[in-house]
Design an enzyme around this catalytic site. Sequence first.
Site, PDB file in Angstrom:
ATOM      1  N   LYS A  76      38.955  43.707  -7.206  1.00 34.18           N
ATOM      2  CA  LYS A  76      38.393  45.001  -7.641  1.00 34.18           C
ATOM      3  C   LYS A  76      36.859  45.014  -7.511  1.00 34.18           C
ATOM      4  O   LYS A  76      36.290  45.956  -6.969  1.00 34.18           O
ATOM      5  CB  LYS A  76      38.779  45.290  -9.112  1.00 34.18           C
ATOM      6  CG  LYS A  76      40.285  45.303  -9.345  1.00 34.18           C
ATOM      7  CD  LYS A  76      40.625  45.630 -10.786  1.00 34.18           C
ATOM      8  CE  LYS A  76      40.157  44.597 -11.811  1.00 34.18           C
ATOM      9  NZ  LYS A  76      40.755  43.247 -11.654  1.00 34.18           N
TER      10      LYS A  76
ATOM     11  N   ARG B  64      42.646  49.466 -19.276  1.00 38.82           N
ATOM     12  CA  ARG B  64      43.484  48.264 -19.223  1.00 38.82           C
ATOM     13  C   ARG B  64      44.677  48.371 -20.156  1.00 38.82           C
ATOM     14  O   ARG B  64      45.476  47.436 -20.229  1.00 38.82           O
ATOM     15  CB  ARG B  64      42.652  47.060 -19.635  1.00 38.82           C
ATOM     16  CG  ARG B  64      42.264  46.131 -18.469  1.00 38.82           C
ATOM     17  CD  ARG B  64      41.374  45.072 -19.055  1.00 38.82           C
ATOM     18  NE  ARG B  64      41.278  43.864 -18.309  1.00 38.82           N
ATOM     19  CZ  ARG B  64      40.243  43.508 -17.552  1.00 38.82           C
ATOM     20  NH1 ARG B  64      39.250  44.329 -17.358  1.00 38.82           N
ATOM     21  NH2 ARG B  64      40.211  42.329 -16.990  1.00 38.82           N
TER      22      ARG B  64
ATOM     23  N   ARG C 209      35.836  31.439  -7.505  1.00 32.12           N
ATOM     24  CA  ARG C 209      34.881  32.568  -7.482  1.00 32.12           C
ATOM     25  C   ARG C 209      33.486  32.163  -7.952  1.00 32.12           C
ATOM     26  O   ARG C 209      33.331  31.415  -8.917  1.00 32.12           O
ATOM     27  CB  ARG C 209      35.429  33.672  -8.388  1.00 32.12           C
ATOM     28  CG  ARG C 209      34.426  34.771  -8.696  1.00 32.12           C
ATOM     29  CD  ARG C 209      35.074  36.018  -9.222  1.00 32.12           C
ATOM     30  NE  ARG C 209      35.718  35.891 -10.505  1.00 32.12           N
ATOM     31  CZ  ARG C 209      36.413  36.866 -11.085  1.00 32.12           C
ATOM     32  NH1 ARG C 209      36.598  38.013 -10.450  1.00 32.12           N
ATOM     33  NH2 ARG C 209      36.960  36.690 -12.254  1.00 32.12           N
TER      34      ARG C 209
ATOM     35  N   ARG D 126      29.105  30.725 -12.079  1.00 29.54           N
ATOM     36  CA  ARG D 126      30.552  30.830 -12.313  1.00 29.54           C
ATOM     37  C   ARG D 126      30.781  31.339 -13.723  1.00 29.54           C
ATOM     38  O   ARG D 126      30.038  30.996 -14.642  1.00 29.54           O
ATOM     39  CB  ARG D 126      31.224  29.474 -12.125  1.00 29.54           C
ATOM     40  CG  ARG D 126      31.158  29.021 -10.674  1.00 29.54           C
ATOM     41  CD  ARG D 126      31.979  27.775 -10.416  1.00 29.54           C
ATOM     42  NE  ARG D 126      31.685  27.258  -9.098  1.00 29.54           N
ATOM     43  CZ  ARG D 126      32.390  27.546  -8.002  1.00 29.54           C
ATOM     44  NH1 ARG D 126      33.439  28.338  -8.073  1.00 29.54           N
ATOM     45  NH2 ARG D 126      32.045  27.031  -6.826  1.00 29.54           N
TER      46      ARG D 126
ATOM     47  N   ARG E  26      44.929  35.669 -19.021  1.00 28.89           N
ATOM     48  CA  ARG E  26      44.507  36.996 -18.538  1.00 28.89           C
ATOM     49  C   ARG E  26      45.623  37.642 -17.723  1.00 28.89           C
ATOM     50  O   ARG E  26      45.784  38.871 -17.760  1.00 28.89           O
ATOM     51  CB  ARG E  26      43.214  36.858 -17.714  1.00 28.89           C
ATOM     52  CG  ARG E  26      42.005  36.583 -18.616  1.00 28.89           C
ATOM     53  CD  ARG E  26      40.859  35.890 -17.897  1.00 28.89           C
ATOM     54  NE  ARG E  26      40.249  36.647 -16.848  1.00 28.89           N
ATOM     55  CZ  ARG E  26      39.461  36.120 -15.913  1.00 28.89           C
ATOM     56  NH1 ARG E  26      39.191  34.819 -15.911  1.00 28.89           N
ATOM     57  NH2 ARG E  26      38.930  36.877 -14.990  1.00 28.89           N
TER      58      ARG E  26
HETATM   59  P1  ADP Z   1      38.436  41.100  -9.613  1.00 25.33           P
HETATM   60  O1  ADP Z   1      37.155  41.901  -9.722  1.00 25.33           O
HETATM   61  O2  ADP Z   1      39.632  41.968  -9.343  1.00 25.33           O
HETATM   62  O3  ADP Z   1      38.652  40.185 -10.778  1.00 25.33           O
HETATM   63  P2  ADP Z   1      37.035  39.771  -7.412  1.00 25.33           P
HETATM   64  O4  ADP Z   1      36.644  40.934  -6.546  1.00 25.33           O
HETATM   65  O5  ADP Z   1      35.959  39.143  -8.220  1.00 25.33           O
HETATM   66  O6  ADP Z   1      38.301  40.163  -8.340  1.00 25.33           O
HETATM   67  O7  ADP Z   1      37.722  38.681  -6.461  1.00 25.33           O
HETATM   68  C1  ADP Z   1      38.099  37.400  -6.981  1.00 25.33           C
HETATM   69  C2  ADP Z   1      37.757  36.310  -5.966  1.00 25.33           C
HETATM   70  O8  ADP Z   1      38.641  36.444  -4.838  1.00 25.33           O
HETATM   71  C3  ADP Z   1      36.339  36.383  -5.416  1.00 25.33           C
HETATM   72  O9  ADP Z   1      35.849  35.059  -5.274  1.00 25.33           O
HETATM   73  C4  ADP Z   1      36.494  37.079  -4.066  1.00 25.33           C
HETATM   74  O10 ADP Z   1      35.517  36.637  -3.133  1.00 25.33           O
HETATM   75  C5  ADP Z   1      37.892  36.678  -3.638  1.00 25.33           C
HETATM   76  N1  ADP Z   1      38.623  37.739  -2.937  1.00 25.33           N
HETATM   77  C6  ADP Z   1      38.578  39.084  -3.195  1.00 25.33           C
HETATM   78  N2  ADP Z   1      39.404  39.758  -2.365  1.00 25.33           N
HETATM   79  C7  ADP Z   1      39.992  38.817  -1.563  1.00 25.33           C
HETATM   80  C8  ADP Z   1      40.947  38.880  -0.482  1.00 25.33           C
HETATM   81  N3  ADP Z   1      41.460  40.052  -0.067  1.00 25.33           N
HETATM   82  N4  ADP Z   1      41.311  37.709   0.079  1.00 25.33           N
HETATM   83  C9  ADP Z   1      40.792  36.513  -0.350  1.00 25.33           C
HETATM   84  N5  ADP Z   1      39.899  36.398  -1.341  1.00 25.33           N
HETATM   85  C10 ADP Z   1      39.493  37.527  -1.950  1.00 25.33           C
HETATM   86  P1  AMP Z   2      36.899  41.298 -16.029  1.00 25.59           P
HETATM   87  O1  AMP Z   2      35.453  41.092 -15.690  1.00 25.59           O
HETATM   88  O2  AMP Z   2      37.394  42.687 -15.679  1.00 25.59           O
HETATM   89  O3  AMP Z   2      37.777  40.205 -15.487  1.00 25.59           O
HETATM   90  O4  AMP Z   2      36.996  41.214 -17.635  1.00 25.59           O
HETATM   91  C1  AMP Z   2      36.648  40.038 -18.326  1.00 25.59           C
HETATM   92  C2  AMP Z   2      37.148  40.113 -19.749  1.00 25.59           C
HETATM   93  O5  AMP Z   2      36.496  41.211 -20.443  1.00 25.59           O
HETATM   94  C3  AMP Z   2      38.640  40.413 -19.912  1.00 25.59           C
HETATM   95  O6  AMP Z   2      39.433  39.213 -19.811  1.00 25.59           O
HETATM   96  C4  AMP Z   2      38.679  41.029 -21.318  1.00 25.59           C
HETATM   97  O7  AMP Z   2      38.562  40.039 -22.328  1.00 25.59           O
HETATM   98  C5  AMP Z   2      37.394  41.843 -21.336  1.00 25.59           C
HETATM   99  N1  AMP Z   2      37.609  43.229 -20.850  1.00 25.59           N
HETATM  100  C6  AMP Z   2      37.064  43.814 -19.735  1.00 25.59           C
HETATM  101  N2  AMP Z   2      37.456  45.083 -19.626  1.00 25.59           N
HETATM  102  C7  AMP Z   2      38.276  45.339 -20.673  1.00 25.59           C
HETATM  103  C8  AMP Z   2      39.026  46.471 -21.099  1.00 25.59           C
HETATM  104  N3  AMP Z   2      39.004  47.626 -20.408  1.00 25.59           N
HETATM  105  N4  AMP Z   2      39.762  46.348 -22.234  1.00 25.59           N
HETATM  106  C9  AMP Z   2      39.783  45.218 -22.944  1.00 25.59           C
HETATM  107  N5  AMP Z   2      39.124  44.101 -22.599  1.00 25.59           N
HETATM  108  C10 AMP Z   2      38.365  44.156 -21.470  1.00 25.59           C
END
Ligand code: ADP
Ligand code: AMP
Length: 214
Positions: free
Chosen positions: A13, A88, A127, A160, A172
């Site tokens: 995302k 969420r 990541r 990280r 999660r």
């Molecule tokens: P989210 O915001 O949904 O938690 P991220 O965009 O941070 O996910 O992506 C999680 C990790 O996976 C990052 O390190 C990113 O570079 C990698 N990633 C994102 N999309 C892909 C994909 N289509 N294929 C492989 N790795 C990906």
């Molecule tokens: P994210 O960066 O989206 O992976 O979110 C990191 C953490 O923030 C999640 O594991 C939750 O603990 C908290 N969080 C983020 N967005 C929400 C939401 N909309 N509702 C509840 N908790 C959230």
Amino acid sequence: MNIILLGPPGAGKGTQAKRIEEAKGLVQLSTGDMLRAAVAAGSEVGMKAKEVMAAGGLVSDELVIGIISDRIDEDDVQDGFILDGFPRTVAQAEALDVLLKEKSKNLDVVIEMQVEDDPLIKRITGRSTCGSCGEGYHDEFKKPAVEGKCDKCGANDFQRRADDNEETVRSRLVAYHEQTAPLVDYYGKTGKLKSIDGMVAIDDVTAAMLDILS
Ligand code: ADP
Ligand code: AMP
């Protein structure tokens, strides 16, 4: 245009939101980023959220709805936003509907990123993010062109997240399936849901999204 990116942690995302920001001029609104900033600042919101986030649970609906309500009133998002990580829960989605109506705003599309659970562990544990400009990286799937140097801003400050460990990721994912996955049905009923394959390469996911948004 106002859109929601829906998908579990690691679905991509944030990666895609940044690309849509650049391509479409929309503003990414990540509740996760906002909460991490609040934790780092030691604010009241941050103190309430800190432990729940570290354990991989969801912070209270009331708290995140308040954050989003304030944020979407700000000037920079009036031409459109991308919600990343919000809503969420069904309660958050219902509250968002009310908020948007009150503020005379529209929700245009909800893009569901369909991914499998197991590969998400590897995505999240690999990541990192540039601490200077926020560009996202992955140890295997998205390395910087020059090792240790951000492609976008040249900084060497890769960070990280404390919750990007395998144990917390599993919690999660449980939270996602129990509390967030029902939103697929919720938005399916509105006719605004579009589903895409989130398991393909990053550029191919972007192309599918831009196709939906064009
Ligand atoms: P989210 O915001 O949904 O938690 P991220 O965009 O941070 O996910 O992506 C999680 C990790 O996976 C990052 O390190 C990113 O570079 C990698 N990633 C994102 N999309 C892909 C994909 N289509 N294929 C492989 N790795 C990906
Ligand atoms: P994210 O960066 O989206 O992976 O979110 C990191 C953490 O923030 C999640 O594991 C939750 O603990 C908290 N969080 C983020 N967005 C929400 C939401 N909309 N509702 C509840 N908790 C959230």
